[in-house]
Design a protein around this motif. Structure first.
Motif, PDB file in Angstrom:
ATOM      1  N   PHE A 704       0.238  -1.033   0.002  1.00 14.90           N
ATOM      2  CA  PHE A 704       0.088  -0.128  -0.096  1.00 14.90           C
ATOM      3  C   PHE A 704       0.819   1.506  -0.099  1.00 14.90           C
ATOM      4  O   PHE A 704       1.794   1.321   0.883  1.00 14.90           O
ATOM      5  N   ARG A 705       0.448   2.190  -0.739  1.00 16.40           N
ATOM      6  CA  ARG A 705       1.328   3.249  -0.924  1.00 16.40           C
ATOM      7  C   ARG A 705       0.931   4.310  -1.036  1.00 16.40           C
ATOM      8  O   ARG A 705      -0.548   4.716  -1.574  1.00 16.40           O
ATOM      9  N   ILE A 706       0.781   5.457  -0.306  1.00 13.89           N
ATOM     10  CA  ILE A 706       0.461   7.165   0.187  1.00 13.89           C
ATOM     11  C   ILE A 706       0.989   7.530  -1.342  1.00 13.89           C
ATOM     12  O   ILE A 706       2.781   8.184  -0.432  1.00 13.89           O
ATOM     13  N   GLU A 707       0.872   8.711  -2.049  1.00 19.58           N
ATOM     14  CA  GLU A 707       1.536   9.649  -2.580  1.00 19.58           C
ATOM     15  C   GLU A 707       1.754  10.677  -1.704  1.00 19.58           C
ATOM     16  O   GLU A 707       0.899  11.097  -0.304  1.00 19.58           O
ATOM     17  N   GLN A 708       2.748  11.002  -1.537  1.00 19.53           N
ATOM     18  CA  GLN A 708       3.536  12.328  -0.205  1.00 19.53           C
ATOM     19  C   GLN A 708       3.205  13.521  -1.215  1.00 19.53           C
ATOM     20  O   GLN A 708       4.508  13.974  -2.372  1.00 19.53           O
ATOM     21  N   PRO A 709       3.088  14.724  -0.808  1.00 18.18           N
ATOM     22  CA  PRO A 709       2.970  15.524  -1.106  1.00 18.18           C
ATOM     23  C   PRO A 709       4.231  16.530  -0.817  1.00 18.18           C
ATOM     24  O   PRO A 709       4.780  15.791  -0.603  1.00 18.18           O
ATOM     25  N   LYS A 710       4.240  17.623  -2.301  1.00 13.75           N
ATOM     26  CA  LYS A 710       4.983  19.026  -1.669  1.00 13.75           C
ATOM     27  C   LYS A 710       5.321  19.266  -0.345  1.00 13.75           C
ATOM     28  O   LYS A 710       4.434  20.114   0.488  1.00 13.75           O
ATOM     29  N   PRO A 711       6.321  19.655   0.589  1.00 15.48           N
ATOM     30  CA  PRO A 711       6.569  20.260   2.349  1.00 15.48           C
ATOM     31  C   PRO A 711       5.070  21.184   1.768  1.00 15.48           C
ATOM     32  O   PRO A 711       4.316  21.856   2.845  1.00 15.48           O
ATOM     33  N   ASP A 712       6.255  22.419   1.379  1.00 20.28           N
ATOM     34  CA  ASP A 712       4.724  23.720   1.158  1.00 20.28           C
ATOM     35  C   ASP A 712       3.772  23.527   0.604  1.00 20.28           C
ATOM     36  O   ASP A 712       2.984  24.773   0.216  1.00 20.28           O
ATOM     37  N   SER A 713       2.958  22.583  -0.344  1.00 19.01           N
ATOM     38  CA  SER A 713       1.426  22.986  -0.019  1.00 19.01           C
ATOM     39  C   SER A 713       0.954  22.331   1.075  1.00 19.01           C
ATOM     40  O   SER A 713      -0.716  22.322   0.734  1.00 19.01           O
ATOM     41  N   ILE A 714       1.067  21.647   2.272  1.00 17.04           N
ATOM     42  CA  ILE A 714       0.289  21.334   3.117  1.00 17.04           C
ATOM     43  C   ILE A 714       0.782  22.033   4.923  1.00 17.04           C
ATOM     44  O   ILE A 714       2.181  23.374   4.289  1.00 17.04           O
ATOM     45  N   PRO A 715      -0.391  22.473   5.131  1.00 13.21           N
ATOM     46  CA  PRO A 715      -0.069  23.281   6.455  1.00 13.21           C
ATOM     47  C   PRO A 715       0.768  22.871   7.546  1.00 13.21           C
ATOM     48  O   PRO A 715       1.402  21.809   7.634  1.00 13.21           O
ATOM     49  N   LEU A 722       5.876  14.000   6.612  1.00 14.92           N
ATOM     50  CA  LEU A 722       5.852  13.152   5.657  1.00 14.92           C
ATOM     51  C   LEU A 722       7.550  12.699   5.502  1.00 14.92           C
ATOM     52  O   LEU A 722       7.972  12.236   6.829  1.00 14.92           O
ATOM     53  N   GLY A 723       7.484  12.143   4.439  1.00 14.61           N
ATOM     54  CA  GLY A 723       8.534  10.862   4.365  1.00 14.61           C
ATOM     55  C   GLY A 723       8.017   9.456   4.246  1.00 14.61           C
ATOM     56  O   GLY A 723       7.347   8.995   4.171  1.00 14.61           O
ATOM     57  N   ARG A 724       9.334   9.037   2.895  1.00 17.02           N
ATOM     58  CA  ARG A 724       9.298   7.321   3.459  1.00 17.02           C
ATOM     59  C   ARG A 724      10.390   6.279   4.247  1.00 17.02           C
ATOM     60  O   ARG A 724      11.140   7.220   4.690  1.00 17.02           O
TER      61      ARG A 724
END
Length: 895
Positions: A704-715, A722-724
Motif C-alpha cells: 500500500f502506498r500513499i503519494e507524498q505531497p510537497k511540504p510547502d503544499s500542506i499546513p 511526511l517522508g518514506r
C-alpha cells in the motif's frame, strides 16, 4: 371555444402551481450560502447535520433520528422521508418489513396480504468514502427535493415508499470538506493530500467491514439495515466511474456468489434497467454496466455487497465529479455503443452540479421503481427468505466450480467415451457448457450433487468450552449484528455422539439469511477467472475468499443432518457477552486472545506476570516465579504510519487499542532521526512501509502506498509526518536498532526489510528464465485475497498459544526459502510454512503447488535484536483474530 381555452389555461395554471416547490422548506442555498453542486463549494458535516434537522422540523414528510455515535464521537443521522400519514405509522410499516424479510411463520397468502399493505423501504446513503464528495452532497439535494417537490411522481413515491436517507461517514465529511475549503482562493482548492485517514482507523476500508462490524459507523448502519428496517432496496453512492464514462452501475459483471437466491441477480437487472432507462430518457449519456466496469457481486463485507446475502437489492454507482471542474477524457474504445454502454458520453468539460443532477435522476429512478413495484418487492424479499428456509430444512447441494470440476474428473476417470451412454434424448443428461452442447450421463451429476457427504449443512454448533470462547462470542456478535438468528443451549446436549456444554451457540441454516450464514462458515469457491485461455487472471473486485469462522480461528462443528436440543432463541439483534477470567492470581490460557488484555491491564497495574515456556500460558500475580516460566515486562511499542494514513496501520492501531497494548505511532522522520533503541523496544511495520530493493521484487507483493505531497503544499503542522522509509537513510537506522537489541515485526510486503538487511533468505515464488530469477507470472501463480493454511512451530515463542495449523489471510503475500546453513546454525528459524501443495481453505489459489515447503513466517537474529517476518496479513482489517497472537507474542520482553 373561448370558455374551453380559459378552463385549460386555468387548469394549466393550477397544475403549475401544484408543482411549485414547497416554500416552507429551507433551500440548501439559504442554509449553506451556495447551491449544492456549485463549483469550488463543499459543505461540512456540522452544516449538513444542522440542515437536515432544520428541514425535518419544517416538513411533516420527514423524521430526523440519530442511529449512533461515530468513532470520533459525532452523531450519525438518518432522515426518514415519506408521506405525512406514513411518517405517523413508521413502526407499523417497519414491523411489516421485518415480518416479510424474516419469512417466519407466514403462509404465502399472509405474505401477499402484508405485501399489499406495506410500504417499500428504500435506503439511500452518501459519504461513506469521504473524498468521493458527490455522495454526501447528493444526499443533501435529494432530501431537499423529496421534501419540497409537489409533482405527481414525488407525491406517489412518498405515498408508497419509506426512504431512509443515511449519512455513512460523518467524521470523513468534516475532515474532507474542511481540508478542501481551507484555502480562500477557490481555484487553489483541492481534495488531494489529506493528512490522515477519513475514517479514524479504516479510511477507505470502512467499506470492507460489514460482516465484521468493527467500526461504530458500521455497527450503526448494519443495525438499521439488517435488524431494524430490512429495506428491499439499498443504494450506496460512490465515485469515480471508469475513465471515459460518467458512471458505472447495476447490473454487474460475473462472478456472483453461488449462495444467492437467483431473484437477487434478476432484481438487480430490473432496477438497473430502470436507472439507465431514466438517464437515457433524460438525455444523460455515459452509464456503463456489466463488463463495462470492474464491479461484481462476489464479495461479502461491503456496504452494498453484504446486503445481497440478506436478500436485499444492493445498488452501487460510481460516478465522476468534483467541486473543481474536470474533464471527461477521450477513451476511443469507450465511444462504440454496446450492451454494456449503450449511450456513450463524448469528451467534454464536467461540472459538479452535473454529477448531482445525475445522482438525483438515479435516486428518482430507484424510488419510482419501488413505487411502481412496491408489493412485488415486498413479496419477493419474503419469497427469497422462504426459499432459504426451505433449503435449510432439507438436503441441498450448492452448485460451485469445484463441484463441476469433480463431475468432469469423475467422468474422465470412468474411461468412457463422451457419446457412450448419452441420454440427451430422454432429458436425463447434463450440459457442461463449452458451446458445443456436449452432454455426459446424468449419473455423474448424481455422484457429486446427490452425494450425502457433500450436502450443505443444516446447522453449526459453536461449543462454549473451546479455548478462545470470547473470540467465538465476538464471531457470534458479528452474526447477530448482521441480523442472523442464533440460539443458545440452556443445558448440556448431545448431537451425533458429541456432548456439548450449556452456553454453546447454535446457528441453523433454515433461516431467511441462510446465504450469509453459509458465507461466514463455508469456504468460498471462486472460479478460475481468466481473460482468455492461457491469459492473465481477472482480479476479483476485492477478496476471493474470506470465511470468517476460519480467519477468526473459531472451533465449530458442521452438521448436514437436522438436530435439536435444549435451545433458546436469542432475540434478533441482542448481542452476547463473554466475560473472560480475570484472576487475582492464577493461570491464563494463552490460546485465548482475551488473555492478552488481562495481561496488559495487570502489567499496567505493575503486577508480576510470568509465562510458561512450554505452552505460553500466563501466570498472573504471586510472589514466586512458577517453574518453566519467564517474567514479562512491558515494552515500548512503536507502530509505523505515513502521511495520509496507512489503512493497514490504522487497523493495527485499532487492534492494539482493543487489547490494551500501549504504543506510539511514529513516522519515517522518527526512524531517520536515529537513536531508536533509546525510545522503543519493538517497532511494527505493516504492508507498504518498507521498499523493495532497487530492481527487485522480492517480498514486495501486495502493499500500500500513499503519494507524498510537497511540504510547502500542506499546513506546517503536518509536515513532520511526511517522508518514506528509504534504503539510504532509514534502513541503516533500523539495522542499528536491531543490533542494539531492538525487535522489529514486519507484516505483508514490509518483509522487504529482510532483503534490505541482506538476510540469508530469498523469494520462493520465482523461476529461472534466461539464467535469471524472475517472479512467477500471474498465469502460473495467482492468489489475490484468500484463506490459506499454514503449519506452525508451536514450541517457539513467536507462536505460543497457536494451534499446529492456522488459517491465514494471503493477499499476494511474500513467501520465502531460507538458506540451509542459516537454518542449521539457528540464525534464521521458520515460524510457519506451507506443508503441502494444497493449502487453499477459501477463495482462489491458482498454482498453489508453488507454495509447498515455502516459509510464511520466520524470525532472525540480528546483533542483540530480532526481526520477525510475517508474510500473510496477520492483522488484516482487524478480522483475522486467529492470527493476532503472532503479533501479540512479539510485544513483550521476556526475562
Amino acid at each position: 371555444m373561448r370558455l374551453a381555452a380559459l378552463l385549460l389555461l386555468l387548469l394549466g395554471f393550477t397544475t403549475a402551481q401544484s408543482q411549485q416547490p414547497d416554500a416552507s422548506i429551507p433551500t440548501p442555498k439559504s442554509h449553506f450560502g451556495f447551491t449544492i453542486g456549485d463549483n469550488y463549494q463543499l459543505a461540512t458535516y456540522t452544516q449538513t447535520e444542522a440542515y437536515f434537522q432544520k428541514i425535518a422540523a419544517a416538513s411533516p414528510r420527514a423524521k430526523f433520528t440519530i442511529i449512533g455515535k461515530t468513532e470520533e464521537g459525532r452523531d450519525q443521522f438518518m432522515l426518514l422521508v415519506s408521506s405525512p400519514e406514513n411518517i405517523k405509522n413508521l413502526d407499523h410499516y417497519k414491523a411489516i418489513s421485518q415480518q416479510l424479510a424474516h419469512a417466519e411463520n407466514l403462509t404465502d397468502e399472509q405474505a401477499r396480504a402484508l405485501a399489499a399493505e406495506g410500504k417499500a423501504i428504500v435506503w439511500i446513503d452518501g459519504g461513506l468514502h469521504a473524498n468521493e464528495v458527490v455522495g454526501a452532497h447528493q444526499l443533501i439535494e435529494t432530501a431537499y427535493q423529496l421534501l419540497s417537490r409537489t409533482d405527481p411522481e414525488t407525491v406517489n413515491i412518498l405515498d408508497k415508499v419509506i426512504i431512509l436517507l443515511t449519512h455513512a461517514n460523518p467524521d470523513g465529511q468534516q475532515l474532507v470538506s474542511n481540508w478542501y475549503m481551507r484555502k480562500p482562493s477557490p481555484e487553489s482548492r483541492s481534495l488531494d493530500a489529506l493528512p490522515r485517514l477519513y475514517e479514524k482507523y479504516a479510511g477507505h476500508d470502512n467499506n470492507r467491514d460489514f460482516y465484521m462490524l468493527n467500526l461504530k459507523e458500521t455497527q450503526n448502519i448494519a443495525r438499521q439495515l439488517f435488524v431494524e428496517w430490512l429495506p428491499q432496496i439499498m443504494y450506496n453512492h460512490h465515485q469515480a466511474g471508469p475513465t471515459g464514462t460518467i458512471l458505472a452501475g447495476p447490473p454487474y459483471r460475473d462472478p456472483f456468489n453461488y449462495v444467492f437466491d437467483p431473484l437477487v441477480i434478476t432484481s438487480l437487472d430490473a432496477v438497473g434497467a430502470a436507472m439507465v432507462n431514466r438517464l437515457n430518457a433524460e438525455g444523460k449519456p455515459g452509464y456503463t454496466e456489466r463488463t463495462g466496469s470492474s464491479y461484481s457481486t462476489w464479495y461479502n463485507g461491503g456496504l452494498r455487497t453484504t446486503t445481497y446475502f440478506h436478500n436485499i437489492i444492493g445498488l452501487l454507482t460510481e460516478i465522476i465529479g468534483s467541486p473543481t471542474p474536470s474533464d471527461v477524457p477521450l477513451v476511443p474504445n469507450r465511444l462504440i455503443p454496446n450492451g454494456s454502454t449503450p449511450f456513450p458520453v463524448t469528451p467534454q468539460k464536467w461540472y459538479f452540479r452535473q454529477s448531482i443532477d445525475y445522482s438525483i435522476s438515479l435516486n428518482y429512478a430507484v424510488l419510482d421503481y419501488a413505487m411502481r413495484y412496491r408489493d412485488e418487492l415486498l413479496y419477493n424479499i419474503y419469497r427469497m427468505g422462504r426459499n432459504s428456509i426451505e433449503k435449510g430444512q432439507k438436503d441441498y447441494w450448492t452448485l460451485s466450480p469445484k463441484r463441476v470440476d469433480a463431475i468432469n474428473q469423475l467422468y474422465t476417470a470412468s474411461n468412457h467415451r463422451r457419446n457412450d451412454s448419452a441420454t440427451g434424448a430422454t432429458g436425463n443428461a447434463i450440459n457442461l457448457g463449452g458451446g458445443r452442447g456436449d452432454t455426459i450421463p446424468a449419473r455423474f451429476y448424481d455422484s457429486i450433487l446427490k452425494n450425502p457427504a457433500l450436502r450443505d449443512p443444516r446447522g453449526y454448533i459453536i461449543p462454549s468450552n473451546q479455548p478462545d470462547f470470547p473470540t467465538a462470542t465476538r464471531f457470534i456478535n458479528a452474526l447477530i449484528g448482521t441480523g442472523i438468528a442464533i440460539s443458545k443451549a440452556t443445558a448440556p446436549f448431545t448431537v451425533k455422539g458429541i456432548t456439548y456444554p450449556a452456553g454453546s451457540y447454535i446457528v441453523k441454516t433454515d433461516q431467511a439469511f441462510r446465504p450469509h450464514v453459509l458465507d461466514m462458515f463455508e469456504p468460498q469457491d471462486h472460479p478460475n477467472d481468466f481473460a482468455y485461455p492461457g491469459g492473465p487472471p481477472i482480479a476479483p473486485y476485492d477478496a476471493a475468499g474470506w470465511t470468517l469462522a476460519y480467519t477468526m480461528g473459531i472451533k465449530f462443528d458442521r452438521f448436514p443432518d437436522g438436530f435439536d436440543g435444549p435451545f433458546e432463541r436469542i432475540p434478533y439483534g441482542q448481542l452476547q457477552s463473554a466475560t473472560p477470567p480475570s484472576p487475582k492470581e492464577g493461570w491464563l490460557d494463552a490460546r485465548s486472545n482475551a488473555a492478552y488484555t488481562i495481561v496488559n491491564d495487570n502489567l499496567k497495574a505493575k503486577k508480576p506476570i510470568y509465562r510458561n515456556t512450554t505452552n505460553g500460558n500466563f501466570y498472573v500475580g504471586g510472589s514466586h516465579q512458577p517453574r518453566n516460566a519467564v517474567k514479562l515486562t512491558p515494552t515500548r511499542i512503536a507502530l509505523w504510519d505515513t502521511y495520509g494514513g496507512s489503512m493497514p496501520s490504522g487497523w493495527a492501531r485499532y487492534i492494539l487499542e482493543q487489547y490494551h497494548f500501549p504504543f506510539d505511532v511514529i513516522y519515517s522522520a522518527t526512524v531517520d532521526s536515529g537513536h531508536l533503541k533509546e525510545k522503543y523496544d519493538v517497532i511494527i511495520f505493516v504492508s507498504g512501509a518498507i521498499p523493495a530493493l532497487a530492481g527487485e521484487g522480492g517480498g514486495g507483493r501486495g502493499g500500500f502506498r500513499i503519494e507524498q505531497p510537497k511540504p510547502d503544499s500542506i499546513p506546517a503542522e503536518y509536515r513532520s509526518l511526511l517522508g518514506r522509509i528509504t534504503a539510504q537513510k532509514s534502513i541503516p537506522q533500523l539495522k542499528e536498532f536491531l543490533q542494539a537489541g531492538g525487535h522489529i515485526v514486519t507484516i505483508g510486503s514490509s518483509a522487504n526489510l529482510a532483503y534490505q538487511l541482506g538476510l540469508p533468505v530469498h523469494d520462493a515464488l520465482v523461476e529461472m528464465t534466461g539464467g535469471k530469477e524472475r517472479r512467477l507470472s500471474n498465469d502460473k501463480f495467482y492468489i489475490p485475497g484468500s484463506v490459506m493454511q499454514v503449519t506452525l512451530d508451536t514450541t517457539s515463542q513467536p507462536a505460543w498459544g497457536m494451534a499446529a495449523e492456522a488459517d491465514v489471510y494471503f493477499e499476494e503475500s511474500p513467501v520465502f526459502h531460507i538458506n540451509p546453513e542459516a537454518t542449521a546454525n539457528g540464525s534464521v528459524r521458520p515460524i510457519a510454512w506451507f506443508a503441502s501443495d494444497k493449502t487453499l481453505r477459501s477463495g482462489w489459489a491458482w498454482g498453489q503447488a508453488y507454495l509447498r515447503d515455502g516459509v510464511a513466517a520466520f524470525e532472525a537474529n540480528i546483533g542483540k535484536g530480532k526481526l520477525y517476518v510475517f508474510g500473510p496479513e496477520i492483522t488484516f482489517r482487524a478480522q483475522t483474530h486467529g492470527t493476532f497472537k503472532l503479533l501479540f507474542n512479539q510485544l513483550y520482553s521476556y526475562h
